[in-house]
Design a protein around this motif. Structure first.
Motif, PDB file in Angstrom:
ATOM      1  N   PHE A   6      19.117  74.192  32.929  1.00 22.18           N
ATOM      2  CA  PHE A   6      21.017  74.129  32.884  1.00 22.18           C
ATOM      3  C   PHE A   6      21.563  73.695  34.024  1.00 22.18           C
ATOM      4  O   PHE A   6      22.396  72.943  34.522  1.00 22.18           O
ATOM      5  N   ASP A   7      20.879  74.051  35.604  1.00 26.45           N
ATOM      6  CA  ASP A   7      22.008  74.268  36.839  1.00 26.45           C
ATOM      7  C   ASP A   7      21.057  73.066  38.060  1.00 26.45           C
ATOM      8  O   ASP A   7      21.141  73.521  38.664  1.00 26.45           O
ATOM      9  N   TRP A   8      20.330  71.679  37.022  1.00 29.00           N
ATOM     10  CA  TRP A   8      19.998  70.939  37.595  1.00 29.00           C
ATOM     11  C   TRP A   8      20.997  69.858  38.622  1.00 29.00           C
ATOM     12  O   TRP A   8      22.597  69.702  38.345  1.00 29.00           O
ATOM     13  N   GLN A   9      20.986  69.848  39.848  1.00 30.59           N
ATOM     14  CA  GLN A   9      21.447  69.026  41.626  1.00 30.59           C
ATOM     15  C   GLN A   9      21.192  68.419  41.788  1.00 30.59           C
ATOM     16  O   GLN A   9      19.757  69.565  41.954  1.00 30.59           O
ATOM     17  N   LEU A  10      21.184  67.223  41.956  1.00 29.02           N
ATOM     18  CA  LEU A  10      20.804  66.944  42.771  1.00 29.02           C
ATOM     19  C   LEU A  10      20.212  67.271  44.337  1.00 29.02           C
ATOM     20  O   LEU A  10      18.944  67.362  45.625  1.00 29.02           O
ATOM     21  N   LEU A  11      21.133  67.845  44.634  1.00 30.73           N
ATOM     22  CA  LEU A  11      21.442  68.649  46.982  1.00 30.73           C
ATOM     23  C   LEU A  11      20.157  69.723  46.089  1.00 30.73           C
ATOM     24  O   LEU A  11      19.429  70.279  46.598  1.00 30.73           O
ATOM     25  N   SER A  12      20.009  70.515  45.347  1.00 33.43           N
ATOM     26  CA  SER A  12      19.633  71.817  45.026  1.00 33.43           C
ATOM     27  C   SER A  12      18.255  71.448  44.756  1.00 33.43           C
ATOM     28  O   SER A  12      16.670  72.446  45.181  1.00 33.43           O
ATOM     29  N   VAL A  13      17.191  70.318  43.919  1.00 33.62           N
ATOM     30  CA  VAL A  13      16.731  69.409  43.802  1.00 33.62           C
ATOM     31  C   VAL A  13      16.158  68.846  45.084  1.00 33.62           C
ATOM     32  O   VAL A  13      14.006  69.075  45.492  1.00 33.62           O
ATOM     33  N   LEU A  14      16.582  68.785  46.020  1.00 35.31           N
ATOM     34  CA  LEU A  14      15.888  68.176  47.230  1.00 35.31           C
ATOM     35  C   LEU A  14      15.435  69.704  48.624  1.00 35.31           C
ATOM     36  O   LEU A  14      15.015  69.670  48.592  1.00 35.31           O
ATOM     37  N   LYS A  15      16.486  70.602  48.322  1.00 37.80           N
ATOM     38  CA  LYS A  15      16.270  71.325  49.107  1.00 37.80           C
ATOM     39  C   LYS A  15      15.050  72.368  48.142  1.00 37.80           C
ATOM     40  O   LYS A  15      14.326  72.674  49.561  1.00 37.80           O
ATOM     41  N   GLY A  16      15.361  72.356  47.624  1.00 41.50           N
ATOM     42  CA  GLY A  16      13.745  73.194  47.347  1.00 41.50           C
ATOM     43  C   GLY A  16      12.541  72.285  47.371  1.00 41.50           C
ATOM     44  O   GLY A  16      11.734  73.033  47.140  1.00 41.50           O
ATOM     45  N   SER A  17      12.624  70.509  47.077  1.00 42.15           N
ATOM     46  CA  SER A  17      11.784  70.271  47.074  1.00 42.15           C
ATOM     47  C   SER A  17      10.839  69.831  49.260  1.00 42.15           C
ATOM     48  O   SER A  17      10.020  69.929  48.846  1.00 42.15           O
ATOM     49  N   LEU A  18      11.748  69.870  49.996  1.00 42.07           N
ATOM     50  CA  LEU A  18      11.457  70.162  51.092  1.00 42.07           C
ATOM     51  C   LEU A  18      10.848  70.875  52.011  1.00 42.07           C
ATOM     52  O   LEU A  18       9.245  70.516  51.874  1.00 42.07           O
ATOM     53  N   PRO A  19      10.748  72.841  51.777  1.00 44.36           N
ATOM     54  CA  PRO A  19       9.805  73.063  51.639  1.00 44.36           C
ATOM     55  C   PRO A  19       8.783  73.406  50.796  1.00 44.36           C
ATOM     56  O   PRO A  19       7.627  73.456  51.278  1.00 44.36           O
ATOM     57  N   LEU A  20       8.871  72.633  49.774  1.00 48.59           N
ATOM     58  CA  LEU A  20       7.417  72.786  48.581  1.00 48.59           C
ATOM     59  C   LEU A  20       6.857  71.643  49.334  1.00 48.59           C
ATOM     60  O   LEU A  20       4.992  71.816  49.782  1.00 48.59           O
TER      61      LEU A  20
END
Length: 245
Positions: free
Chosen positions: A120-134
């Motif tokens: 429900f809180d999907w945002q492209l910028l948030s996904v990119l922020k989480g994906s980088l350290p992962l």
């Protein structure tokens, strides 16, 4: 540039060999099963997405990197270990192929989640922020596995590194070695390399890039460079023993 081009060409060759071997089906089946079990429900949020996907990608990295290193330990490797590719290019190509395979699996899971059951809180910028350290954690774990592989170091040195990791992970809460208090100072010294990946996991789940977040990413990159440098240096100096497969 010519050296980088040779590495990239051989990385593509390693990926095609992995695809022809049929081993990629393991990643495909594992990715679909994971998504079905943990991410198919649309009520989950991004914290849940990155917490579960972060653990899955690390487990997948162990399998995939081990599989690519297994492909690298073949007599046919003697041909490409010689110039112009060289030992470093040979090892880096297998490492890059493993990381790219895990990253592609992660991207596929992310796209499936976005299409079929977006949080429900999907945002492209948030996904990119989480994906980088992962993904940096994926690269770190793959580099550690390369360093510990039989292709790179002998069994003696592998045991030494594993012992140091065990000391770094030691916790007083386990109450396993109450008589060995001398381990505590050594544990404090050796545990610092564990901070970047652990902090990066928290960063992926919170996606809060304020404060020390940029330094965590820089620490991940520095640790990655260190692990790869150690692996390449060890592989360059070691007598190569490739196994028939």
């Amino acid at each position: 540039m010519a050296a980088l081009r040779r590495i990239w060409v051989f990385t593509r060759f390693v990926l095609s060999e992995y695809l022809r071997s049929g081993r990629l089906l393991i990643e495909v089946v594992a990715g679909i099963a994971f998504w079905t079990l943990f991410l198919r429900q649309p009520q989950s949020d991004l914290h849940h997405f990155f917490a579960t996907t972060g653990v899955f990608t690390l487990l997948l990295t162990i399998y995939t990197t081990s599989s690519f290193l297994g492909l690298g330990e073949r007599p046919q490797g003697y041909i490409v270990l010689t110039r112009p590719l060289g030992r470093r290019g040979y090892l880096l190509s297998h490492y890059l192929a493993a990381v790219l395979t895990v990253a592609a699996t992660y991207v596929t899971i992310t796209v499936l989640t976005r299409i079929a059951a977006p949080p429900f809180d999907w945002q492209l910028l948030s996904v990119l922020k989480g994906s980088l350290p992962l993904l940096l954690n994926v690269a770190l774990l793959a580099a550690l596995l390369v360093l510990l592989s039989s292709l790179v170091v002998s069994s003696g040195w592998r045991l030494v590194v594993l012992a140091l990791l065990a000391i770094a992970l030691y916790s007083n809460a386990w109450h396993l070695w109450p008589a060995y208090r001398f381990i505590e100072p050594l544990q404090s010294l050796l545990s610092w390399p564990l901070y970047p990946p652990l902090a990066a996991f928290r960063l992926a789940t919170t996606r809060d890039f304020s404060g020390e977040a940029p330094y965590i990413l820089l620490a991940q990159i520095a640790l990655l460079v260190l692990l790869l440098s150690l692996a390449l240096s060890s592989f360059k100096r070691r007598d190569v023993i490739l196994h028939a497969r």
